[in-house]
Structure formats: structure tokens, C-alpha cells
Design a protein around this motif. Structure first.
Motif, PDB file in Angstrom:
ATOM      1  N   GLU B   1       0.869  -1.213   0.000  1.00  0.00           N
ATOM      2  CA  GLU B   1       0.000   0.000   0.000  1.00  0.00           C
ATOM      3  C   GLU B   1       0.883   1.232   0.000  1.00  0.00           C
ATOM      4  OE1 GLU B   1      -3.459   0.258   2.733  1.00  0.00           O
ATOM      5  OE2 GLU B   1      -2.513   2.087   3.419  1.00  0.00           O
ATOM      6  N   ALA B   2       0.549   2.190  -0.876  1.00  0.00           N
ATOM      7  CA  ALA B   2       1.344   3.406  -0.963  1.00  0.00           C
ATOM      8  C   ALA B   2       1.122   4.246   0.277  1.00  0.00           C
ATOM      9  CB  ALA B   2       0.947   4.185  -2.207  1.00  0.00           C
ATOM     10  N   GLY B   3       2.188   4.947   0.684  1.00  0.00           N
ATOM     11  CA  GLY B   3       2.084   5.849   1.818  1.00  0.00           C
ATOM     12  C   GLY B   3       1.596   7.209   1.372  1.00  0.00           C
ATOM     13  N   VAL B   4       1.750   8.174   2.227  1.00  0.00           N
ATOM     14  CA  VAL B   4       1.394   9.553   1.901  1.00  0.00           C
ATOM     15  C   VAL B   4       2.470  10.095   0.964  1.00  0.00           C
ATOM     16  CG1 VAL B   4       1.035  11.870   2.808  1.00  0.00           C
ATOM     17  CG2 VAL B   4       0.246   9.869   4.108  1.00  0.00           C
ATOM     18  N   ASP B  24      -1.071  13.511  -1.617  1.00  0.00           N
ATOM     19  CA  ASP B  24      -1.962  12.372  -1.823  1.00  0.00           C
ATOM     20  C   ASP B  24      -1.928  11.520  -0.559  1.00  0.00           C
ATOM     21  OD1 ASP B  24      -1.153  13.212  -4.704  1.00  0.00           O
ATOM     22  OD2 ASP B  24      -2.861  11.857  -4.960  1.00  0.00           O
ATOM     23  N   PRO B  25      -3.036  11.476   0.169  1.00  0.00           N
ATOM     24  CA  PRO B  25      -3.030  10.699   1.411  1.00  0.00           C
ATOM     25  C   PRO B  25      -3.111   9.202   1.110  1.00  0.00           C
ATOM     26  CG  PRO B  25      -5.228  11.507   0.985  1.00  0.00           C
ATOM     27  CD  PRO B  25      -4.335  12.076  -0.097  1.00  0.00           C
ATOM     28  N   ILE B  26      -2.992   8.406   2.132  1.00  0.00           N
ATOM     29  CA  ILE B  26      -3.195   6.968   1.987  1.00  0.00           C
ATOM     30  C   ILE B  26      -4.647   6.741   1.572  1.00  0.00           C
ATOM     31  CG2 ILE B  26      -3.307   4.790   3.260  1.00  0.00           C
ATOM     32  CD1 ILE B  26      -0.920   5.842   4.916  1.00  0.00           C
ATOM     33  N   SER B  27      -4.844   5.853   0.618  1.00  0.00           N
ATOM     34  CA  SER B  27      -6.182   5.592   0.108  1.00  0.00           C
ATOM     35  C   SER B  27      -7.141   5.213   1.236  1.00  0.00           C
ATOM     36  CB  SER B  27      -6.129   4.441  -0.918  1.00  0.00           C
ATOM     37  OG  SER B  27      -7.412   4.126  -1.386  1.00  0.00           O
ATOM     38  N   GLY B  28      -8.284   5.892   1.255  1.00  0.00           N
ATOM     39  CA  GLY B  28      -9.290   5.601   2.266  1.00  0.00           C
ATOM     40  C   GLY B  28      -9.173   6.431   3.531  1.00  0.00           C
ATOM     41  N   PHE B 106       2.721  10.316   8.051  1.00  0.00           N
ATOM     42  CA  PHE B 106       3.270  11.508   7.418  1.00  0.00           C
ATOM     43  C   PHE B 106       3.893  11.203   6.072  1.00  0.00           C
ATOM     44  CE2 PHE B 106       3.267  15.176  10.277  1.00  0.00           C
ATOM     45  CZ  PHE B 106       2.878  14.600  11.477  1.00  0.00           C
ATOM     46  N   GLY B 107       3.867  12.193   5.200  1.00  0.00           N
ATOM     47  CA  GLY B 107       4.655  12.156   3.988  1.00  0.00           C
ATOM     48  C   GLY B 107       6.060  12.660   4.266  1.00  0.00           C
ATOM     49  N   GLU B 108       6.910  12.630   3.239  1.00  0.00           N
ATOM     50  CA  GLU B 108       8.295  13.045   3.422  1.00  0.00           C
ATOM     51  C   GLU B 108       8.472  14.560   3.379  1.00  0.00           C
ATOM     52  OE1 GLU B 108      10.743   9.067   2.025  1.00  0.00           O
ATOM     53  OE2 GLU B 108      10.953  10.916   0.854  1.00  0.00           O
ATOM     54  N   GLY B 109       7.415  15.244   3.012  1.00  0.00           N
ATOM     55  CA  GLY B 109       7.476  16.697   3.035  1.00  0.00           C
ATOM     56  C   GLY B 109       7.843  17.313   1.710  1.00  0.00           C
TER      57      GLY B 109
END
Lengths: 111, 115
Positions: B1-4, B24-28, B106-109
Motif C-alpha cells: 500500500e502506498a504511503g502519503v 496524496d493521502p493513503i487511500s481511504g 506523514f509524507g516526506e514533506g
């Protein structure tokens, strides 16, 4: 006064030692506390959270919360070089993802 | 599953220009947050979406910042016009529906440099 305070470090410990990371907070409305680990240039990653007074253990990590003293800590046992990162302490009001972060403590674990 | 995921990872612009950051947030994940870290300071909350609605925008510094989340999926954060003090790292985070705690992904920014 900052709402969440951490010593920026660096905190240097030898491999295999216990690393003790500390955090104090000023807002008594904070009900939950979170420790995030951030490697350089990467995303903060949640490693521990604690809502109640006392200790919470997860593997090599122990979070401690003392609401009377407004003090939160994270202990890392058997520290490894891979634990070298910045550790962010954050407080939350309990029913929201709105967090108040400290500046973070840089931990260096030396082989 | 892809992260943020966040885009761009780094943007360099001149003072007065416009920049749009995307998350793009995590799906759902219905909850989406924007935070930023200005040089030498702590990470600070900007705002919180639940689906497409702004739940809390108390951390937005001024009206030069506009966040949107049309359709309740990805979000954009526009800075117009950018000022020098806007330089920093902008983080996006998400969490599942019904989760109203600080257990965030969190995403990497996106690093923004305003010259």
C-alpha cells in the motif's frame, strides 16, 4: 515558554546502551502523547503513543508519562546505530490529530 | 500500500511568486493534515480536513495560504504570494476514518525555498 520542550541534543550513546529522551509540556489540556522518529530527509514515523500515567512498553521502547509533573520520556533499550535519528515528542488534546510538537532530540548511537 | 506522497519534494521560487504543493493521502484516509517546519523551529499544525471539509484551520498563518481538498481525495496547499518567511518543509499527514488522535501517517514533506 514553548508548549512542548525537548533538548535538541545531540544525545550520544554507545551501542547497546539505554537512550533516554525527555520531553516536558506546559498545556495541562494535553491528554495524549506521541513519539515520532524522523530519519534525515524522511517522514516522521510514529513509534509510540501513551495516554495514561505510567509506563508503556513495546519491544525495545518504553514510553513514560507523568501528568502531575507534565513530563514524558522515551527509553530505548539496547540502542542500535539504526536508532540514530531525530525523535519528536508531540502532545495532543485527545480527540484530534492536531499535535503540538517539540523541536526534537537528535540521537546518535555509536558502534 | 502506498504511503502519503507529496509533490514536489523541493521547490525554489522568488519572493512574490506562487507555489502549489500537493498531497496524496493513503487511500481511504478521510483525515488529512498539513503541518510545516520553518528552519530552526518545531513542526507546527496548519489545518485539518475531514474528507473535503476543513475541520480546523486555526494554524494557517495568513490569507496568503489556501488549502483545498476537492472531492475529498488529494489536497493542495497554495502560497500566493510567497514571502521569505514561508521557507520551510511542509508536511502532509493522514489518518483513517473515525480516527481523531495523533496517530498520523506523514509524507516526506515538500521543501519550499523562497529567495
Amino acid at each position: 515558554q514553548k508548549e512542548v520542550e525537548q533538548n535538541s541534543g545531540p544525545l550520544s550513546v554507545p551501542e547497546g546502551a539505554i537512550a533516554s529522551l525527555n520531553c516536558t509540556y506546559s498545556d495541562r489540556g494535553s491528554q495524549s502523547f506521541f513519539w515520532y522518529r524522523q530519519y534525515s530527509g524522511k517522514s516522521p514515523e510514529l513509534i509510540m503513543f501513551i495516554y495514561s500515567n505510567g509506563d508503556k512498553e513495546d519491544g525495545r521502547f518504553t514510553a513514560q508519562l507523568n501528568k502531575a509533573s507534565q513530563y514524558v520520556s522515551l527509553l530505548i533499550r539496547d540502542s542500535q546505530p539504526s536508532d540514530s535519528a531525530t525523535y519528536l515528542c508531540a502532545g495532543g488534546a485527545g480527540n484530534t490529530g492536531k499535535l503540538i510538537f517539540g523541536q526534537g532530540t537528535t540521537l546518535q548511537v555509536k558502534p | 500500500e502506498a504511503g502519503v506522497t507529496q509533490f514536489p519534494s523541493h521547490s525554489v521560487i522568488e519572493k512574490g511568486q506562487t507555489v502549489t504543493l500537493r498531497c496524496d493521502p493513503i487511500s481511504g484516509h478521510d483525515n488529512l493534515y498539513w503541518y510545516r517546519r520553518v528552519m530552526g523551529k518545531e513542526i507546527k499544525f496548519l489545518l485539518h480536513f475531514v474528507k473535503e471539509s476543513k475541520q480546523d484551520e486555526s494554524g494557517m498563518p495568513n490569507n496568503r495560504f489556501l488549502a483545498e481538498r476537492t472531492g475529498g481525495t488529494y489536497s493542495t496547499l497554495k502560497v500566493q504570494p510567497a514571502e521569505l518567511e514561508d521557507s520551510g518543509v511542509y508536511f502532509c499527514a493522514s489518518s483513517p476514518p473515525g480516527s481523531y488522535t495523533g496517530e498520523l501517517f506523514f509524507g516526506e514533506g515538500s521543501r519550499l525555498t523562497v529567495l
